[in-house]
Structures are given as C-alpha cells and as structure tokens.
Scaffold this motif. Structure first.
Motif, PDB file in Angstrom:
ATOM      1  N   ARG A 109      37.298  41.208  44.509  1.00 43.22           N
ATOM      2  CA  ARG A 109      35.861  40.947  44.450  1.00 43.22           C
ATOM      3  C   ARG A 109      35.102  42.170  44.962  1.00 43.22           C
TER       4      ARG A 109
ATOM      5  N   GLU B 161      31.294  43.668  46.066  1.00 43.32           N
ATOM      6  CA  GLU B 161      30.013  43.160  46.541  1.00 43.32           C
ATOM      7  C   GLU B 161      29.124  44.296  47.014  1.00 43.32           C
TER       8      GLU B 161
ATOM      9  N   ALA C 222      27.676  40.493  43.118  1.00 40.49           N
ATOM     10  CA  ALA C 222      29.134  40.471  43.182  1.00 40.49           C
ATOM     11  C   ALA C 222      29.729  40.277  41.796  1.00 40.49           C
TER      12      ALA C 222
END
Length: 376
Positions: A7, A9, A14
């Motif tokens: 992930r 961000e 995101a």
C-alpha cells in the motif's frame, strides 16, 4: 494462489499494488519506499481504494492481447512503446496491449481497478510501479494538488525548490545541499504542490529514479561507492545503459554521450539512502526558490535576473508525452487544474527568490547555497 500486497500513501491518498509474484510488489515497495510510505499489507485487508493488480501470466496475456487486436482499436505510443488501445464505453472499460513489451492492460477508471498482465516479472513489476504512480497522481490532482518541474530538499521542515530545464542544475543543487548539509531529498525532478491554510505551499515527493551524470557522481564522491556496490553484485536501475555500468566499474568520470545526449547513471530512490547516506523526505513547506545556472570554472554567486515561477515550470497534459493518460487515471490535466497552478504560483511569488551561478565545485556550491537559502 497466495497474493502479496503493498500500500502506497501520501497526503491522505492511497493505492494498493497486488500480485501473486512477491517480486512485483517488492519492486513497488522499493521504488516508492519512504517517499510514499510504502508498506506491505495483507491481501485480505485490501477492501477499499484503487487497486493495481499485476500478474505474470503468459496465457492470460495472450488471450487479452488477442481480444484487443480483434476489436476496433487505435494505436498510441505509451512508455516509448507502440500500444493498441480499445475502449468499451458501455462497459466503461479501457483495454490495451503493448506487443513490444508483452504487456496487456484492463482499466476501469470509475471503480479504481487496473489489471496488468505480462510474460515477464521485470516488465510487469516496472509497469505496476509506473501505473500505481499514475493512479496516485490522479488522486492528488483531483484533490487540488499541482505538479511542478522542480527538485526539492527539506531541512527542518523548510523546503528549497530548484527550477530550470535540462542541464540547469536542479539535481546538482538538490544533491549538493542534501549530501553536505543534512537535508532530506524530497524529489529530484518533480514535486506535488498545494496551497495550505497557513498561507504557504505544501510540497510532496514525486517518486522516480534519478539520472546522474558520471561527472556529478564523481564530484559528490559517490562513484567509488557505486563501483564497490556493483562489484559486490548489487545493481542500479535496469534502464541504465550497460556502457555506463562499464564506465563506473572502470573508474571513469568523463561524460558518455550518444547522439549528443549524455548517458547517465540511473539510481533507484532507495539507493540514495542505502548507498549514499542521503535520507528521503516525505513532505515539507516551500521556503525558498532557487534558479541555478551551471558555468564551468565559475565561483558561486548571486545573479539579478528577475526569474520567477511561470506556466512553463508546471507540468501539464501537453508535456506528458511519454505517459499520456490513456487509461483514464488522472481525469484532469496532468499538471493539475488551472486554478491550482495559479494559486500555487501566487504563493510562491511571495517567497525569497535566488538566481545563482554555480561552478563545478560541489562543496563550494553546497556551502554557498546553504548560506543563501538559510539551510546552513
């Protein structure tokens, strides 16, 4: 089949990269690293937000490629490769294939899903990182950010932005300050910018590999480090020409040129820290603007040119000829809305401006710039 997920961000935006191949998600984790707070997550926890799914599957790639070629399509150039593109307006689906790279794509912009299929791990991993960045770019642009063609160094929250075209000295200025005066490298070529509630301009990184000339690498004292790492079996970015690698291994510092263009060392973002000891910053607030000019043999000095930020310093859809928005990921101009660019330009105009001439002495340049910009 087990899957892996990373992930990314930044500033509340995101995107998640998912693949059955850990090498694919590891590539994104390495490429975005601290700049976009890349971290591994469980695929079971990926339940919201845009997804880039990237798989190495020759059979599915062949099926997707055949489907695109059999449908009405047009030809475009994307990532320097001829790409066949077809759009199904009813299904809100964009499909494409790049035969040269053996990559196929399925984009559903409205639901935030992008599928990449290919025959080889490295092409799929590279495409996944590139398109994850494009998804993130779209999220940030639609949230009011704009993209400046500038390098950036952060020290104590203050960000020094450096402007200019190719060869002006943006990268030289940023790395000189970061390497010698303890700053964090925020970006070497582009940054995201947005006015904040305090009257200033917030700055975010645009993760990318960095192209460094052999002469600059030598002046920074990094060529010996690179040679030792290469001899130990490590590698620089795969886009680097093998002749550059050979020059590094041979201890040569003179520029290599082909067709009048300098061939440069291609550095992964994480290598700034792991190889050269320069940390990567995740955010900052603009504090000073520098407009450098490199002149061999010159002593560092301030020049009165009246240079300030103009439209040419912002990226736009017109300047994104290498990565046009064929997959509908940005859905606004590639450099941000006109209102966002105008607001940023107004705020930046109020900050200290420094037009400077720099020589080839990196240490002298760094000390001079630190004094001028208040980063000493």
């Amino acid at each position: 089949m087990n899957s892996h997920a990373v992930r990314l961000e930044s500033a509340g935006a995101a995107v998640t990269v998912v693949s059955a191949e850990q090498a694919v998600t590891d590539w994104s984790a390495r490429y975005f690293g601290p700049w976009w707070k890349a971290g591994k997550v469980s695929p079971q926890d990926v339940c919201a937000g845009p997804l880039v799914i990237a798989e190495v599957d020759p059979g599915r790639y062949a099926d997707e490629a055949l489907a695109v070629t059999q449908a009405p399509h047009r030809s475009v150039v994307y990532a320097k490769a001829q790409t066949l593109l077809t759009e199904d307006i009813t299904a809100r689906l964009i499909r494409a294939v790049s035969p040269e790279q053996a990559l196929a794509y399925r984009s559903e912009p409205e639901v935030g899903s992008l599928l990449i299929l290919g025959r080889g791990t490295e092409p799929v991993a590279t495409a996944a990182a590139r398109l994850a960045r494009e998804v993130m770019r779209g999220l940030l642009l639609r949230d009011g950010w704009a993209v400046l063609h500038a390098s950036a160094v952060v020290k104590d929250g203050r960000t020094v932005l450096t402007f200019g075209g190719k060869g002006a000295g943006k990268t030289t200025t940023a790395l000189a300050l970061a390497a010698r005066h303890g700053g964090g490298l925020l970006a070497n070529d582009r940054v995201f910018v947005r006015p904040n509630d305090g009257g200033g301009v917030d700055v975010l990184p645009w993760p990318s590999a960095a192209a460094l000339g052999l002469g600059l690498l030598h002046a920074l004292g990094w060529d010996e480090i690179a040679r030792e790492r290469l001899e130990a079996g490590e590698a620089l970015h795969p886009t680097q020409d093998r002749r550059v690698t050979e020059a590094l291994l041979a201890g040569r510092a003179e520029p290599l040129r082909e067709g009048g263009k300098e061939m440069k060392v291609q550095v992964f973002p994480d290598q700034f820290l792991t190889w050269f000891g320069v940390p990567l910053a995740t955010e900052g607030e603009a504090a000073a603007l520098v407009f450098p000019r490199i002149e061999p043999g010159a002593a560092p000095a301030v020049q009165e040119t009246g240079r300030t930020v103009d439209d040419g310093d912002f990226m736009s859809g017109r300047t994104e000829d290498r990565y046009p928005d064929i997959f509908g990921l940005a859905r606004v101009d590639g450099g941000g809305t006109e209102e966002a660019r105008h607001a940023v330009a107004q705020r930046l105009a109020e900050l200290p401006h420094h037009s400077v001439v720099l020589g080839w002495d990196v240490a002298a340049n760094a000390d001079f710039l630190a004094e001028v910009t208040g980063c000493a």
